[in-house]
Each structure stands twice: as C-alpha cells, then as structure tokens.
Enzyme design. Structure first.
Site, PDB file in Angstrom:
ATOM      1  CB  SER A  14      -0.913   0.015   1.222  1.00 36.01           C
ATOM      2  OG  SER A  14      -1.559   1.268   1.306  1.00 36.01           O
ATOM      3  CB  SER A  16      -2.531   4.384   2.313  1.00 32.71           C
ATOM      4  OG  SER A  16      -3.464   4.128   1.293  1.00 32.71           O
ATOM      5  CE  LYS A  65     -11.765  -0.219  -1.164  1.00 32.01           C
ATOM      6  NZ  LYS A  65     -11.733   0.462  -2.463  1.00 32.01           N
ATOM      7  CG  ASN A  86     -12.555   4.726   0.796  1.00 32.94           C
ATOM      8  OD1 ASN A  86     -13.335   5.475   1.390  1.00 32.94           O
ATOM      9  ND2 ASN A  86     -11.709   5.166  -0.099  1.00 32.94           N
ATOM     10  N   GLY A 126     -16.968  -2.880 -16.016  1.00 31.93           N
ATOM     11  CA  GLY A 126     -16.911  -3.517 -14.705  1.00 31.93           C
ATOM     12  C   GLY A 126     -18.107  -3.124 -13.858  1.00 31.93           C
ATOM     13  CB  ALA A 130     -13.716   0.061  -8.328  1.00 35.02           C
ATOM     14  NE  ARG A 151     -15.521 -11.962 -15.841  1.00 32.29           N
ATOM     15  CZ  ARG A 151     -14.461 -12.248 -15.080  1.00 32.29           C
ATOM     16  NH1 ARG A 151     -13.326 -12.585 -15.645  1.00 32.29           N
ATOM     17  NH2 ARG A 151     -14.536 -12.180 -13.771  1.00 32.29           N
ATOM     18  CG  MET A 213     -10.815   2.903 -11.732  1.00 26.74           C
ATOM     19  SD  MET A 213     -12.057   2.435 -10.502  1.00 26.74           S
ATOM     20  CE  MET A 213     -13.467   3.322 -11.114  1.00 26.74           C
ATOM     21  CE1 TYR A 215      -3.321   2.279  -7.639  1.00 24.39           C
ATOM     22  CE2 TYR A 215      -0.961   1.887  -7.486  1.00 24.39           C
ATOM     23  CZ  TYR A 215      -2.208   1.916  -6.891  1.00 24.39           C
ATOM     24  OH  TYR A 215      -2.339   1.571  -5.582  1.00 24.39           O
TER      25      TYR A 215
HETATM   26  P1  NDP Z   1     -14.159  -6.321  -7.836  1.00 32.82           P
HETATM   27  O1  NDP Z   1     -13.532  -7.651  -7.618  1.00 32.82           O
HETATM   28  O2  NDP Z   1     -15.263  -5.871  -6.953  1.00 32.82           O
HETATM   29  O3  NDP Z   1     -14.738  -6.276  -9.345  1.00 32.82           O
HETATM   30  C1  NDP Z   1     -13.963  -6.704 -10.425  1.00 32.82           C
HETATM   31  C2  NDP Z   1     -14.688  -6.415 -11.731  1.00 32.82           C
HETATM   32  O4  NDP Z   1     -13.809  -6.743 -12.802  1.00 32.82           O
HETATM   33  C3  NDP Z   1     -15.956  -7.242 -11.950  1.00 32.82           C
HETATM   34  O5  NDP Z   1     -16.895  -6.450 -12.613  1.00 32.82           O
HETATM   35  C4  NDP Z   1     -15.460  -8.383 -12.859  1.00 32.82           C
HETATM   36  O6  NDP Z   1     -16.456  -8.914 -13.685  1.00 32.82           O
HETATM   37  C5  NDP Z   1     -14.457  -7.643 -13.705  1.00 32.82           C
HETATM   38  N1  NDP Z   1     -13.413  -8.508 -14.288  1.00 32.82           N
HETATM   39  C6  NDP Z   1     -12.440  -9.194 -13.622  1.00 32.82           C
HETATM   40  N2  NDP Z   1     -11.632  -9.837 -14.502  1.00 32.82           N
HETATM   41  C7  NDP Z   1     -12.112  -9.548 -15.746  1.00 32.82           C
HETATM   42  C8  NDP Z   1     -11.716  -9.917 -17.064  1.00 32.82           C
HETATM   43  N3  NDP Z   1     -10.653 -10.716 -17.286  1.00 32.82           N
HETATM   44  N4  NDP Z   1     -12.423  -9.421 -18.104  1.00 32.82           N
HETATM   45  C9  NDP Z   1     -13.489  -8.610 -17.894  1.00 32.82           C
HETATM   46  N5  NDP Z   1     -13.914  -8.233 -16.661  1.00 32.82           N
HETATM   47  C10 NDP Z   1     -13.235  -8.696 -15.606  1.00 32.82           C
HETATM   48  O7  NDP Z   1     -12.943  -5.284  -7.848  1.00 32.82           O
HETATM   49  P2  NDP Z   1     -13.012  -3.719  -7.504  1.00 32.82           P
HETATM   50  O8  NDP Z   1     -14.189  -3.164  -8.204  1.00 32.82           O
HETATM   51  O9  NDP Z   1     -12.875  -3.507  -6.055  1.00 32.82           O
HETATM   52  O10 NDP Z   1     -11.653  -3.177  -8.168  1.00 32.82           O
HETATM   53  C11 NDP Z   1     -11.496  -3.119  -9.568  1.00 32.82           C
HETATM   54  C12 NDP Z   1     -10.189  -2.444  -9.965  1.00 32.82           C
HETATM   55  O11 NDP Z   1     -10.168  -1.092  -9.544  1.00 32.82           O
HETATM   56  C13 NDP Z   1      -8.946  -3.107  -9.334  1.00 32.82           C
HETATM   57  O12 NDP Z   1      -7.952  -3.180 -10.345  1.00 32.82           O
HETATM   58  C14 NDP Z   1      -8.536  -2.129  -8.253  1.00 32.82           C
HETATM   59  O13 NDP Z   1      -7.129  -2.171  -8.032  1.00 32.82           O
HETATM   60  C15 NDP Z   1      -8.952  -0.808  -8.883  1.00 32.82           C
HETATM   61  N6  NDP Z   1      -9.193   0.258  -7.874  1.00 32.82           N
HETATM   62  C16 NDP Z   1      -8.375   1.355  -7.899  1.00 32.82           C
HETATM   63  C17 NDP Z   1      -8.540   2.382  -6.997  1.00 32.82           C
HETATM   64  C18 NDP Z   1      -7.627   3.566  -7.061  1.00 32.82           C
HETATM   65  O14 NDP Z   1      -7.610   4.365  -6.114  1.00 32.82           O
HETATM   66  N7  NDP Z   1      -6.882   3.738  -8.125  1.00 32.82           N
HETATM   67  C19 NDP Z   1      -9.584   2.324  -5.956  1.00 32.82           C
HETATM   68  C20 NDP Z   1     -10.414   1.138  -6.031  1.00 32.82           C
HETATM   69  C21 NDP Z   1     -10.204   0.147  -6.956  1.00 32.82           C
HETATM   70  P3  NDP Z   1     -17.468 -10.067 -13.151  1.00 32.82           P
HETATM   71  O15 NDP Z   1     -18.558  -9.346 -12.421  1.00 32.82           O
HETATM   72  O16 NDP Z   1     -17.933 -10.720 -14.384  1.00 32.82           O
HETATM   73  O17 NDP Z   1     -16.671 -10.973 -12.256  1.00 32.82           O
END
Ligand code: NDP
EC number: 1.1.1.25
Length: 273
Positions: A14, A16, A65, A86, A126, A130, A151, A213, A215
């Site tokens: 992290s 943070s 979260k 968060n 997605g 997030a 997906r 989102m 990085y």
């Molecule tokens: P979740 O696990 O809650 O959701 C993941 C999502 O990604 C789902 O919609 C899932 O689809 C989809 N997914 C996963 N793999 C694939 C794939 N191969 N192809 C297509 N869709 C896919 O994760 P979060 O929402 O918590 O986080 C998502 C991203 O956002 C992460 O990379 C996280 O690091 C980033 N993030 C960044 C932040 C920042 O401050 N920069 C803050 C919060 C998050 P399905 O529903 O079909 O499983």
C-alpha cells in the site's frame, strides 16, 4: 500523537502511509499512519481493538470494504450509495462514521486531467465495488449517458437499475456496445492479471479519453491496448489513489491537502518519472 492506518489483506504494497505522511507534513498535522493486515476473518476484532486503543481513523481496502460497511455506527450518504466503506472516522462524540471517498477521488482526478464529464457519453467497464463507488459521483457531473458493461451482464443490469434515479445510466453487453464514447473508464480488475476486458477495438478513436483505475510502474494492459488502437489521452489510477486519500484526510482532519506535489513524489517513488 493521533494514529491512523490502512486495513487490507494483503496491504504491504500500500502507498497510503507514504501519501498520508506527505499530506501531514504539508499541512503541519501531527499524526502517524501505519498498516494493518489482519487475517480475513479477524478484521472486525482488529478494527475494534484499533479504536479501543485510541485510533482516530482508518482506511479500508480489499477485501474489507463491504465488511467495514456493516461494522460502523453510521454511514455518509455516499458510503450508503456505494455499499462499501473505505474511510472510517471516530467522531468527537465517539461514533464510528463510515465514508467512501473512491468515487470523489476518481472524479477529482479526471477533472485534474481536464476531462469534461458534463454532457459526455461515458462507458464504465466492470460492475464490482469500484464501479459501484464511482457511479453516483460520475452521474452528479451530468453526463449525457453512462453505459455500464460487465463480463457478468446481470451485475451491470442490477447496478444500472439501482442508480437509475440519479441519471441516464443503462447496461449494455460488451458485444452490443455502440460508440462513439467520449470517455472509457476501466474499473475491472482484468489488468491485475494482464488481461483485457472484451472491448471492440473499433470503439477506440483518437479523441477518446481512457482511464484505467489500476496503476503501476508501466502502462497497464488496458492502456497499452488503447494506445495501440489510437487513443491519445490515457490515464491510470494513481491520481485517483492520491485524490481519494486527500478526501479521506479532509474528512479526518478538516483540512484539504494539495495533491499535485504528492502525486509527483509518488511517481518518483514508483520509478514512473
Ligand atoms: P471487484 O472484484 O469488486 O470487481 C472486479 C470487476 O472486474 C468485476 O466487474 C469483474 O467482472 C471484472 N473482471 C475481472 N476480470 C475480468 C476480465 N478478465 N475481463 C473482464 N472483466 C473482468 O474489484 P473492484 O471493483 O474492487 O476493483 C477493480 C479495480 O479497480 C482493481 O484493479 C482495483 O485495483 C482498482 N481500484 C483502484 C482504486 C484507485 O484508487 N486507483 C480504488 C479502487 C479500486 P465479473 O462481475 O464478471 O466478475
């Protein structure tokens, strides 16, 4: 000294503590900020112990979260909408307030890159935590349309229905997406495995803005792909990370830190610049 930390698992990577230590220095606030990585089934106890021992506030990241949402005494309206917490603050009257600053962080970062959200056509990829946190702050910027593609299509439909009262949000299957979009936000975790969401390359054009989102020290898989197909403006989630932290710091300390210098320091720390 006032104590803060971030709960996550794993959380050693992290950024943070780095960010909040710079915020504290910049605003001359006396505080310390650490890390806590409780076992997944021991988060509730660890959270209680932290506040019993005088902790003032904490951040919460993956996978806690949603659990944090159920453990606080009260919720901010944006946390209630997001279904996830968060940021937690111990208020002066001893109440644990749960907040969610992720969506505000995303919108602040998009604006700092000069991205216009009002009247724009936004595609959100997605439908996980997030995406849920981003929806209300994005819709508050009055886009002409916000399309969610996921997906698992039913999850996108569910989210669109849930946020329909806030603005023009719909769900469309990846293969049915029709452009042009002004902005694509990748909130999937696909880039974590170096994978790509199944987006048609024809949706990418030179004037589109692309936001991932995720990085890292180099371009994410999605950003590389978008550049290959002609996108000129691409942004990763590092700025969102700093902006959501600034929002959390403001909730805790009542003072808003500047983000530009901290983002520069963080990029230097990551070896990006
Ligand atoms: P979740 O696990 O809650 O959701 C993941 C999502 O990604 C789902 O919609 C899932 O689809 C989809 N997914 C996963 N793999 C694939 C794939 N191969 N192809 C297509 N869709 C896919 O994760 P979060 O929402 O918590 O986080 C998502 C991203 O956002 C992460 O990379 C996280 O690091 C980033 N993030 C960044 C932040 C920042 O401050 N920069 C803050 C919060 C998050 P399905 O529903 O079909 O499983």
């Amino acid at each position: 000294m006032d104590r803060y930390l971030v709960f996550g698992h794993p959380v050693r990577h992290s950024k943070s503590p780095f960010i909040h230590t710079l915020f504290a220095r910049q605003t001359q606030q006396e505080l310390e900020y650490g890390l806590a990585e409780p076992a997944v089934d021991e988060f509730a106890q660890a959270l209680r112990t932290f506040f019993d021992q005088g902790g003032k506030g904490c951040n919460v990241t993956v996978p806690f979260k949603e659990q944090a949402f159920t453990l606080v005494d009260c919720l901010s309206p944006r946390a209630k909408r997001a279904g996830a917490v968060n940021t937690i603050k111990l208020t002066d009257d001893g109440v644990l307030l749960g907040d969610n600053t992720d969506g505000a962080g995303l919108v602040a970062d998009l604006k700092s890159h000069g991205v216009t959200l009002a009247d724009s056509r936004i595609l959100l990829l997605g439908a996980g935590g997030a995406a849920r946190g981003a929806l209300a702050p994005l819709l508050a910027e009055l886009p002409s349309e916000l399309v969610i593609a996921n997906r698992t299509h039913t999850k996108a439909q569910q989210l669109a229905a849930e946020f329909h009262d806030l603005g023009p949000v719909t769900a469309q299957a990846y293969e049915q997406l029709a452009g042009p979009f002004d902005l694509v936000i990748n909130s999937t975790s696909a880039s974590l495995q170096g994978e790509l969401p199944p987006l048609a390359p024809a949706l990418i054009h030179t004037d589109i803005a692309i936001y991932d989102m995720m990085y890292g020290a180099s371009d994410t898989a999605f950003i590389s792909w978008a550049k290959q197909h002609g996108a000129r403006q691409t942004m990763d989630g590092l700025g969102m990370l700093v902006e959501q932290a600034a929002e959390a710091f403001t909730v805790w300390r009542g003072i808003r830190p500047g983000t530009k210098q901290v983002l520069r320091e963080l990029k230097r720390n990551l070896g990006v610049i």
